[in-house]
Write an enzyme that holds these catalytic residues in place. Structure first.
Site, PDB file in Angstrom:
ATOM      1  N   ARG A 100       0.836  -1.136   0.088  1.00 33.65           N
ATOM      2  CA  ARG A 100      -0.010   0.134   0.098  1.00 33.65           C
ATOM      3  C   ARG A 100       0.818   1.408   0.181  1.00 33.65           C
ATOM      4  NH1 ARG A 100      -4.915   2.445   3.637  1.00 33.65           N
ATOM      5  NH2 ARG A 100      -5.132   4.232   2.425  1.00 33.65           N
ATOM      6  N   ARG A 160      -7.225   0.914  -3.267  1.00 31.30           N
ATOM      7  CA  ARG A 160      -5.755   0.616  -2.293  1.00 31.30           C
ATOM      8  C   ARG A 160      -5.622  -0.788  -2.288  1.00 31.30           C
ATOM      9  NH1 ARG A 160      -8.635   3.039   1.594  1.00 31.30           N
ATOM     10  NH2 ARG A 160      -8.764   4.741   0.088  1.00 31.30           N
ATOM     11  N   ASP A 186      -6.452  -1.968   3.175  1.00 35.20           N
ATOM     12  CA  ASP A 186      -6.749  -1.108   4.301  1.00 35.20           C
ATOM     13  C   ASP A 186      -6.948  -1.998   5.643  1.00 35.20           C
ATOM     14  OD1 ASP A 186      -7.194   1.762   4.225  1.00 35.20           O
ATOM     15  OD2 ASP A 186      -9.245   1.604   3.557  1.00 35.20           O
ATOM     16  N   ASP A 208      -8.190  -1.139   9.337  1.00 37.17           N
ATOM     17  CA  ASP A 208      -8.841  -0.087  10.347  1.00 37.17           C
ATOM     18  C   ASP A 208      -9.107  -0.864  11.493  1.00 37.17           C
ATOM     19  OD1 ASP A 208      -8.704   1.911   8.217  1.00 37.17           O
ATOM     20  OD2 ASP A 208     -10.564   1.347   7.415  1.00 37.17           O
TER      21      ASP A 208
HETATM   22  C1  LIG Z   1     -12.977   4.242  -0.706  1.00 36.81           C
HETATM   23  C2  LIG Z   1     -13.999   3.518   0.507  1.00 36.81           C
HETATM   24  C3  LIG Z   1     -14.472   5.008   1.278  1.00 36.81           C
HETATM   25  N1  LIG Z   1     -14.966   2.929  -0.055  1.00 36.81           N
HETATM   26  C4  LIG Z   1     -14.874   1.645   0.017  1.00 36.81           C
HETATM   27  N2  LIG Z   1     -16.108   0.929  -0.348  1.00 36.81           N
HETATM   28  C5  LIG Z   1     -16.048  -0.342  -0.212  1.00 36.81           C
HETATM   29  N3  LIG Z   1     -17.296  -1.080  -0.678  1.00 36.81           N
HETATM   30  N4  LIG Z   1     -15.314  -1.197   0.666  1.00 36.81           N
HETATM   31  C6  LIG Z   1     -14.260  -0.166   1.334  1.00 36.81           C
HETATM   32  O1  LIG Z   1     -13.387  -1.024   2.118  1.00 36.81           O
HETATM   33  C7  LIG Z   1     -14.090   1.028   0.830  1.00 36.81           C
HETATM   34  N5  LIG Z   1     -12.924   1.744   1.681  1.00 36.81           N
HETATM   35  C8  LIG Z   1     -13.055   2.883   1.400  1.00 36.81           C
HETATM   36  O2  LIG Z   1     -11.948   3.777   2.139  1.00 36.81           O
END
Ligand SMILES: CC1(C)Nc2nc(N)[nH]c(=O)c2N=C1O
Length: 161
Positions: free
Chosen positions: A83, A93, A96, A98
């Protein structure tokens, strides 16, 4: 030992493999125990539509690390999996990771905000989370089931484990 919930997401470079590799790495973190992992779910991107569908999951971790220690460890996994922190807000990305919840902690600092600021209305977070923590009550007293009732499943596709 606090129960921590981590949201995983990817829409680049083989997202299913990205999440599987991330889960393996999370399972190796020191002073942590991977307690449960949801199914994988696919969904269209929230935000800019001109990007690939996302694959998401949620993992439960029993964790002795401090919140910022865990954040550093998760960001290292993101970097190891390629990333590059892009400037484009809400862009695609590779991975992620979180921190959604860290026990009953309520924290709103520059590096870390828990409960995760956006988790309350995102089906791609709430449904995987409910799969592994159906009776969860958030630190502010909201029941996860109440959030689910206000967040339609539509557009989410369960991919299995
Ligand atoms: C770009 C943004 C807001 N949209 C996403 N949309 C989906 N479906 N899943 C995600 O994990 C996700 N993550 C994000 O960061």
């Amino acid at each position: 030992m606090p129960r921590v919930y981590i949201g995983l997401g990817s829409n680049l470079a083989e997202p299913v493999q990205q999440l599987q590799a991330a889960l393996a790495a999370i399972g190796q973190l020191p002073r942590c125990r991977l307690a449960a992992v949801s199914s994988l779910y696919a969904s269209d991107p929230l935000g800019p539509p001109d990007q690939p569908r996302y694959v998401n999951a949620v993992a439960a971790l029993d964790c002795e690390l401090a919140p910022l220690e865990l954040l550093d460890a998760l960001q290292a996994i993101e970097r190891e999996q390629g990333r590059v922190r892009k400037t484009e807000r809400w862009g695609p990305r590779t991975l992620d990771l979180d921190i959604l919840l860290f026990g009953d902690l309520q924290l709103d600092e520059e590096r870390l905000c828990v409960p995760h600021y956006h988790m309350h209305a995102r089906a791609f977070v709430l449904y995987p989370l409910a799969e592994i923590a159906a009776d969860l009550v958030l630190p502010d007293g909201q029941a996860l089931q109440t959030l689910l009732a206000n967040c339609p499943f539509e557009g989410l596709e369960r991919l299995g484990d």
